[in-house]
Design a protein around this motif. Structure first.
Motif, short mmCIF file in Angstrom:
data_model
loop_
_atom_site.label_atom_id
_atom_site.label_comp_id
_atom_site.label_asym_id
_atom_site.label_seq_id
_atom_site.Cartn_x
_atom_site.Cartn_y
_atom_site.Cartn_z
N UNK A 15 1.27 -4.76 -6.64
CA UNK A 15 -0.28 -4.95 -5.65
C UNK A 15 -1.46 -4.54 -7.07
N UNK A 16 -1.44 -4.55 -8.05
CA UNK A 16 -2.27 -4.26 -8.82
C UNK A 16 -2.80 -5.41 -8.73
N UNK A 53 2.35 -1.02 2.73
CA UNK A 53 3.70 -1.63 0.97
C UNK A 53 4.82 -0.35 1.25
N UNK A 54 5.30 -0.90 0.13
CA UNK A 54 6.21 -0.30 0.08
C UNK A 54 5.94 1.46 0.01
N UNK A 55 5.43 1.36 -0.93
CA UNK A 55 4.81 3.44 -1.00
C UNK A 55 4.03 3.73 -0.91
N UNK A 56 3.87 5.20 -0.76
CA UNK A 56 1.86 5.20 -0.20
C UNK A 56 1.34 5.32 -2.08
N UNK A 57 2.03 5.07 -2.90
CA UNK A 57 0.93 5.01 -4.21
C UNK A 57 0.72 3.90 -4.21
N UNK A 58 0.93 2.58 -2.92
CA UNK A 58 1.40 0.95 -3.89
C UNK A 58 -1.08 1.23 -3.53
N UNK A 96 5.33 11.39 2.61
CA UNK A 96 4.45 10.22 2.00
C UNK A 96 3.36 10.26 1.58
N UNK A 97 2.31 10.83 3.19
CA UNK A 97 1.20 10.54 3.05
C UNK A 97 0.31 12.15 2.23
N UNK A 98 1.65 12.92 1.64
CA UNK A 98 0.98 13.91 1.61
C UNK A 98 0.83 14.01 -0.20
N UNK A 99 1.99 13.28 -0.16
CA UNK A 99 2.63 12.70 -1.68
C UNK A 99 0.88 12.11 -2.49
N UNK A 100 0.88 10.48 -1.03
CA UNK A 100 -0.56 10.50 -1.78
C UNK A 100 -1.58 10.66 -2.40
N UNK A 101 -2.38 11.71 -1.30
CA UNK A 101 -3.14 12.88 -1.67
C UNK A 101 -2.68 13.42 -2.40
N UNK A 102 -1.84 14.18 -3.04
CA UNK A 102 -1.69 14.47 -4.12
C UNK A 102 -1.61 13.86 -5.72
N UNK A 103 -1.14 12.32 -5.43
CA UNK A 103 -1.79 11.02 -6.39
C UNK A 103 -3.26 11.00 -6.42
N UNK A 104 -3.64 11.36 -5.37
CA UNK A 104 -5.11 10.84 -5.52
C UNK A 104 -5.96 11.62 -6.53
#
Lengths: 341, 203
Positions: free
Chosen positions: A193-194, A207-212, A232-240
Motif C-alpha cells: 500500500x506504500x 485493506x488487510x489491516x487498519x494500519x494499511x 481494529x479502528x481503536x488500534x488505528x487511532x493509537x497508531x495515528x
C-alpha cells in the motif's frame, strides 16, 4: 438524387456547405476532417458542439465504450452519446460508423486510443474525465502515449478480482490520479500500500489491516465494505497518535471514512479524547469531494484527538460509520453544509 | 401578370437562362427571400429574370415551392425520416446534376426550407462513412493518389531540370562553335597576311 459517387461537396455555395457540415453527426464530421487539408479546415471552421468526453471504459473483447456529452445551454442541457469502439483488422472498416439508435453508435477502428486522441484534438476537448477498466489491466494499456489519459483523472476498476501485478503496474506508473476507485476484490495477501498514491481513494473492500489505512498516500480515503471492527479502528487511532507529519508524502491526509464497522469494543478505549472546544477548532470541517462541490461537515458532536506534533483530528462514530477528520486548518471557511458520501 | 399585389392568385412570369418564360404563383415565389427583398414591394414590369438558371431547374425549384405553399412556417431542418412521400419522390427523381443545380438555385433564391432539406440529404449521404469512403463520395484524391501525383510531378520536374541543363550545355557548346570560325577566320587571315608579307619581304 441517388448517386453518391463524385459529389462535388466543396463546390457548393457557402451557406449550403455550412448547412451540410452542421447537419453531420459528431463522428462523421471528424471523418470528414481527415479527408484532406481543405476538408479539415472546412469541417473545423463552422460552429462546433461543446463536447466533453465523460468516460472511457476498457471492456472485455478489447472493446472500448466511450461516453461523449454534447452540452447545450437550453432547452436540453446535455445529450450523451455512447460510442462502442470495436477493434478491427480490416482497414476498409476503420472509422465506419453504425448508428444503433439516436445516441448509440458503433465504430470499427484499429487503434481506439488514437481515435479518441484525434477526436479530442479536433473538437478541442480535454481528454476523458474518467477511465474505467471492466477487464484485466495490461502492460500495453499504460504506456508513454496513454499515461496522460490516466493521470490527473478518475480511474475506476470494476472487475471481479485484481491481481498484485495489476495493482503494482497501476501505482508504479501512475502518480497523479485524482480519484482512484476500486470495485474489485484485492488479493488477501496484498501489502504494497506504500506505493498507492491518489488524491482520493475509494475502495469496496477495505485493506488487510487498519494500519494499511495510514500507509496509502492520499487526501481522502473511503472504505465501503465490511471488514473492520471497533477494536481494529481503536488500534488505528493509537497508531495515528504515534505518527508525525511526513514531508515526503505527496498528499496531506485529511479524511478517512470506513463504513459498516462492527462494534466489538469501545472505540475510544485508552485514547485521550476531548469533546469539541470552539477555541481549538471550528464547528465545520471543510471537506473536498471530487464528485460534488466542496462541502462542510458538522463536527460539533465528534471527539478530538491531539497529537504531540500539534495535529488535531476529530472522530465521529455514528450508525456503524467511522469518520476521521484531520484539521490542517483549524478554522476553515464554511461553504456548503450538505453531507457527502 | 407581374404585379406587387400580394394575393395568392397573382402569377409572376419567370425568365430562365434560355430566355423562356413561365408562370409561378405569388404564394410560391414568396418563399424566396431573394424575391421578397427585390420585387415584393416594388413589383416587376415584365418577366423576372433568373437567367443564371435553366428552365428545368427553376421549374423544379418552384414545383417544390408550389407544393409547400400550404405547409406551416418553416421551423428548422426536418429529419429525413419525417419527410413525406411527395418530398422523397421529389428528391429521388432528380439526377445528381439537377440536384446540384437545384441547391445552387435554391441558395440564390434563398428558399430556406428547400436548401435545408437538400443539405440534410447530402449530410445523410456522408453520414456513417469512414474517411476512405468519404474521399470517394466527395471526389477527393486519396493519400496514395496524392503521393503518386506528387511522385509524378517530382519526376516531371526532374526530367524538366535535366532537359534544361542539357539545353544550357548545348547552348554553351554552340556558343563555342560559333566563336570558332571567327577566330579561325582571324587566324587564317593573319596567316595569309603573314605569308604575303614574308613573300613580299623576300622579294
Amino acid at each position: 438524387m441517388t448517386e453518391t459517387r463524385g459529389f462535388p461537396l466543396f463546390s457548393l455555395p457557402y451557406v449550403a456547405l455550412k448547412d451540410v457540415v452542421l447537419s453531420l453527426d459528431i463522428f462523421s464530421r471528424l471523418n470528414l476532417s481527415s479527408c484532406s487539408k481543405k476538408s479539415k479546415s472546412i469541417a473545423g471552421s463552422y460552429k462546433m458542439s461543446t463536447l466533453e468526453i465523460e468516460s472511457i471504459n476498457f471492456c472485455e473483447n478489447s472493446e472500448h465504450i466511450v461516453k461523449i456529452s454534447e452540452i447545450y445551454s437550453s432547452p436540453e442541457p446535455k445529450i450523451t452519446h455512447t460510442l462502442n469502439i470495436i477493434p478491427s483488422n480490416i482497414e476498409a472498416n476503420y472509422g465506419k460508423i453504425i448508428e444503433i439508435s439516436g445516441f448509440e453508435w458503433k465504430l470499427h477502428h484499429n487503434s481506439p486510443m488514437n481515435l479518441i486522441a484525434k477526436f479530442s484534438v479536433f473538437y478541442k476537448v480535454p481528454q476523458s474525465k474518467s477511465v474505467g477498466f471492466n477487464r484485466d489491466v495490461e502492460k500495453s494499456d499504460i504506456n508513454d502515449e496513454t499515461i496522460v489519459l490516466f493521470n490527473t483523472r478518475k480511474l475506476g476498476i470494476q472487475k471481479e478480482k485484481l491481481t498484485t501485478e495489476e495493482l503494482n503496474l497501476i501505482f508504479s506508473k501512475l502518480h497523479d490520479i485524482q480519484v482512484f476507485s476500486i470495485w474489485s476484490e484485492i488479493p488477501e495477501d496484498y501489502d504494497n500500500y506504500e506505493i498507492w498514491k491518489a488524491k482520493e481513494i475509494r475502495l469496496r473492500d477495505p485493506p488487510r489491516t487498519s494500519e494499511d489505512l495510514l500507509r496509502m498516500d492520499c487526501e481522502k480515503l473511503i472504505c465501503n465494505g465490511p471488514k473492520f471492527k471497533t477494536s481494529d479502528l481503536n488500534l488505528f487511532l493509537k497508531k495515528w497518535m504515534q505518527l508525525t507529519l511526513k514531508k515526503e508524502k505527496t498528499y496531506l491526509k485529511r479524511e478517512i471514512a470506513v463504513f459498516r464497522v462492527e462494534t466489538d469494543s469501545n472505540l475510544y478505549e485508552d485514547l485521550p479524547i476531548t469533546p469539541w472546544n470552539p477555541n481549538q477548532r471550528g464547528q465545520y470541517f471543510q471537506g473536498h469531494c471530487q464528485y460534488f462541490h466542496n462541502f462542510s461537515i458538522d463536527c460539533s458532536q465528534g471527539f478530538d484527538l491531539f497529537r504531540d506534533d500539534g495535529v488535531l483530528a476529530t472522530v465521529i462514530f455514528d450508525h456503524n460509520a467511522f469518520k476521521f477528520y484531520i484539521w490542517h486548518e483549524r478554522f476553515p471557511v464554511v461553504t456548503d453544509t450538505r453531507p457527502c458520501y | 401578370m407581374t404585379s406587387p399585389a400580394s394575393s395568392s392568385e397573382v402569377k409572376y412570369l419567370i425568365e430562365s437562362s434560355e430566355g423562356n418564360t413561365f408562370d409561378v404563383s405569388g404564394a410560391a415565389l414568396r418563399q424566396s427571400n431573394t424575391f421578397n427583398a427585390m420585387f415584393l414591394n416594388i413589383g416587376a414590369d415584365g418577366p423576372i429574370p433568373f437567367t443564371d438558371y435553366n428552365e428545368a431547374t427553376l421549374k423544379k425549384v418552384f414545383e417544390y415551392c408550389e407544393h409547400s405553399v400550404n405547409e406551416e412556417n418553416y421551423s428548422g431542418p426536418k429529419h429525413q425520416d419525417d419527410l413525406s412521400k411527395w418530398d422523397l419522390n421529389f428528391f429521388n427523381e432528380m439526377d445528381q446534376k439537377m440536384f446540384i443545380d437545384v441547391i445552387n438555385a435554391s441558395n440564390f433564391l434563398d428558399i430556406e426550407r428547400l436548401t435545408s432539406y437538400c443539405c440534410e440529404r447530402i449530410a445523410r449521404m456522408l453520414r456513417g462513412k469512414n474517411t476512405q469512403e468519404m474521399i470517394k463520395v466527395i471526389t477527393l484524391p486519396t493519400a496514395e493518389e496524392l503521393e503518386a501525383k506528387q511522385k509524378v510531378e517530382e519526376k516531371k520536374a526532374a526530367a524538366a531540370k535535366k532537359v534544361a541543363e542539357k539545353a544550357a550545355e548545348t547552348a554553351e557548346k554552340t556558343e563555342t562553335l560559333e566563336e570558332l570560325p571567327v577566330q579561325q577566320l582571324v587566324q587564317t587571315t593573319r596567316n595569309k597576311l603573314t605569308r604575303k608579307y614574308l613573300s613580299f619581304s623576300n622579294e
